[in-house]
Design a protein around this motif. Structure first.
Motif, PDB file in Angstrom:
ATOM      1  N   ILE A 197      45.226  44.146  47.590  1.00 58.76           N
ATOM      2  CA  ILE A 197      46.147  43.037  47.888  1.00 58.76           C
ATOM      3  C   ILE A 197      46.305  42.079  46.701  1.00 58.76           C
ATOM      4  O   ILE A 197      47.102  41.149  46.754  1.00 58.76           O
ATOM      5  N   ALA A 198      45.536  42.314  45.629  1.00 54.25           N
ATOM      6  CA  ALA A 198      45.610  41.428  44.462  1.00 54.25           C
ATOM      7  C   ALA A 198      46.885  41.685  43.672  1.00 54.25           C
ATOM      8  O   ALA A 198      47.464  42.780  43.708  1.00 54.25           O
ATOM      9  N   ASN A 199      47.305  40.675  42.945  1.00 56.18           N
ATOM     10  CA  ASN A 199      48.462  40.787  42.058  1.00 56.18           C
ATOM     11  C   ASN A 199      47.948  41.183  40.675  1.00 56.18           C
ATOM     12  O   ASN A 199      47.145  40.471  40.077  1.00 56.18           O
ATOM     13  N   ARG A 200      48.411  42.318  40.168  1.00 56.99           N
ATOM     14  CA  ARG A 200      47.892  42.842  38.909  1.00 56.99           C
ATOM     15  C   ARG A 200      48.080  41.867  37.753  1.00 56.99           C
ATOM     16  O   ARG A 200      47.154  41.646  36.950  1.00 56.99           O
ATOM     17  N   ASP A 201      49.246  41.275  37.641  1.00 61.65           N
ATOM     18  CA  ASP A 201      49.516  40.349  36.541  1.00 61.65           C
ATOM     19  C   ASP A 201      48.610  39.118  36.620  1.00 61.65           C
ATOM     20  O   ASP A 201      48.133  38.619  35.605  1.00 61.65           O
ATOM     21  N   VAL A 202      48.376  38.639  37.834  1.00 58.66           N
ATOM     22  CA  VAL A 202      47.516  37.473  38.025  1.00 58.66           C
ATOM     23  C   VAL A 202      46.082  37.793  37.608  1.00 58.66           C
ATOM     24  O   VAL A 202      45.446  37.030  36.866  1.00 58.66           O
ATOM     25  N   GLU A 203      45.588  38.943  38.072  1.00 61.28           N
ATOM     26  CA  GLU A 203      44.195  39.295  37.759  1.00 61.28           C
ATOM     27  C   GLU A 203      44.018  39.644  36.286  1.00 61.28           C
ATOM     28  O   GLU A 203      42.972  39.360  35.699  1.00 61.28           O
ATOM     29  N   LEU A 204      45.044  40.215  35.672  1.00 64.83           N
ATOM     30  CA  LEU A 204      44.971  40.502  34.243  1.00 64.83           C
ATOM     31  C   LEU A 204      44.917  39.210  33.447  1.00 64.83           C
ATOM     32  O   LEU A 204      44.122  39.082  32.498  1.00 64.83           O
ATOM     33  N   GLN A 205      45.735  38.230  33.818  1.00 58.03           N
ATOM     34  CA  GLN A 205      45.696  36.952  33.117  1.00 58.03           C
ATOM     35  C   GLN A 205      44.361  36.249  33.337  1.00 58.03           C
ATOM     36  O   GLN A 205      43.777  35.686  32.404  1.00 58.03           O
ATOM     37  N   ARG A 206      43.840  36.312  34.563  1.00 58.94           N
ATOM     38  CA  ARG A 206      42.548  35.697  34.871  1.00 58.94           C
ATOM     39  C   ARG A 206      41.447  36.344  34.024  1.00 58.94           C
ATOM     40  O   ARG A 206      40.561  35.674  33.506  1.00 58.94           O
ATOM     41  N   LEU A 207      41.499  37.668  33.895  1.00 59.18           N
ATOM     42  CA  LEU A 207      40.527  38.394  33.082  1.00 59.18           C
ATOM     43  C   LEU A 207      40.619  37.978  31.622  1.00 59.18           C
ATOM     44  O   LEU A 207      39.597  37.689  30.973  1.00 59.18           O
TER      45      LEU A 207
END
Length: 335
Positions: free
Chosen positions: A262-272
């Protein structure tokens, strides 16, 4: 003769299965399956843990303190938690002697986050404002250090105890003026609440006199004593996962996404990427490699925590951290 052959074959089979038997490690994360946890999943997907003879399972957590108790009780053999909370935990001699075995966030993610229209551009601007802070939040635990280092009159700051789920929404809605939290999580959660990047103001506590370390990998003392090679193997594999993630975060994030549909890939990539840039990779890490600490800095951190906590049995650096399970420096360098 046949019986002899049968016994010989059975012994060979038993020795082979023993040689390939895997050591089970339950690993407790500090938080949900979000971007910064990616390296651990990379190490699973690329077979790094398996190559060390380990069967690793990873579970999410609810705070950067929770894994300490999980590891102490051996519910989990290893975990990822705030080392500053571990320092306080070790003040009680009745607690199991849990130690950190590898530093991950060389710079802590602790922060004060606010919005541009609140007019808070420096620490003292918090005076006269409402600070939303979950009571168990690792960042909020450092508030007295931040106050002392920046000459803030704490009596002029209204602290409102708010829950983790409503922290960023309350700031976005203007119900509080600032919040405490891990900066990369609060930043991305504010964006999810419709706040623009340019309207978010982050004060990393490390930039304002809070000279602490952040999250580290910890091991249950009995497990580490009885399985030293397993602990060493876990750290070797994790370091490879971190190195791979640093070198190619875009590909690495897929390991996280497989476990959080359910995560947003772009959001989690930026967070990483945010966590890698400010917390994983520091000048010290570039010079000395991943995982180690500077004793003088940790000694100072333990002293500084005395501003937030009344020691009765103040622990030493050696009681909260050991480098004995880390691989050589050359294997820990950021490539």
């Amino acid at each position: 003769m046949r019986l002899s052959r049968f016994i010989a074959s059975a012994l060979i089979a038993l020795s082979s299965s023993a040689a390939f038997a895997e050591t089970d490690i339950r690993f407790a994360l500090d938080w949900r399956f979000e971007g910064p946890a990616t390296p651990f999943f990379v190490a699973i997907d690329k077979g790094y843990y398996e190559a060390e003879g380990l069967n690793v399972t990873i579970d999410p957590g609810a705070s950067s303190v929770e894994p300490i108790n999980r590891v102490a009780t051996d519910t989990y053999q290893m975990g990822f938690a705030d080392i500053n909370s571990l320092i306080k935990y070790r003040d009680n001699p009745k607690n199991p002697p849990v130690k950190a075995v590898m530093m991950v966030y060389d710079a802590p993610a602790f922060s004060i986050v606010t919005l541009k229209d609140k007019g808070i551009n420096k620490p003292k601007d918090l005076e006269g404002k409402i600070l939303g802070a979950p009571a168990p939040d690792g960042a909020y635990a450092q508030w007295p250090i931040f106050v002392d280092a920046n000459g803030i009159d704490a009596s002029k700051v209204q602290i409102e105890n708010i829950g983790f789920p409503v922290r960023e929404p309350m700031l976005a809605q203007g119900r509080v003026d600032a919040i405490t939290g891990f900066w990369f999580s609060s930043f991305m959660n504010l964006k999810a609440n419709g706040v623009k990047d340019e309207d978010i103001v982050v004060m990393l506590l490390a930039d304002y006199g809070v000279d602490l370390y952040g999250n580290a990998i910890m091991a249950n003392p009995e497990f580490a004593k009885n399985n030293p090679e397993a602990v060493k193997g876990f750290l070797r594999a994790t370091i490879k996962g971190i190195q791979d993630t640093i070198n190619d975060p875009e590909a690495s994030i897929d390991s996280l996404m497989k476990r959080n549909a359910i995560a947003n890939r772009d959001v989690e990539l930026q967070r990483l990427k945010m966590a890698l840039e400010r917390n994983f990779i520091t000048p010290d890490v570039k010079e000395n490699g991943l995982g180690a600490i500077d004793k003088a800095r940790m000694d100072k951190a333990i002293d500084q925590i005395g501003l937030t906590f009344d020691y009765t049995n103040k622990p030493t650096t050696e009681e909260v951290f050991t480098a004995e399970y880390l691989p050589p420096k050359e294997e820990r360098m950021v490539k």
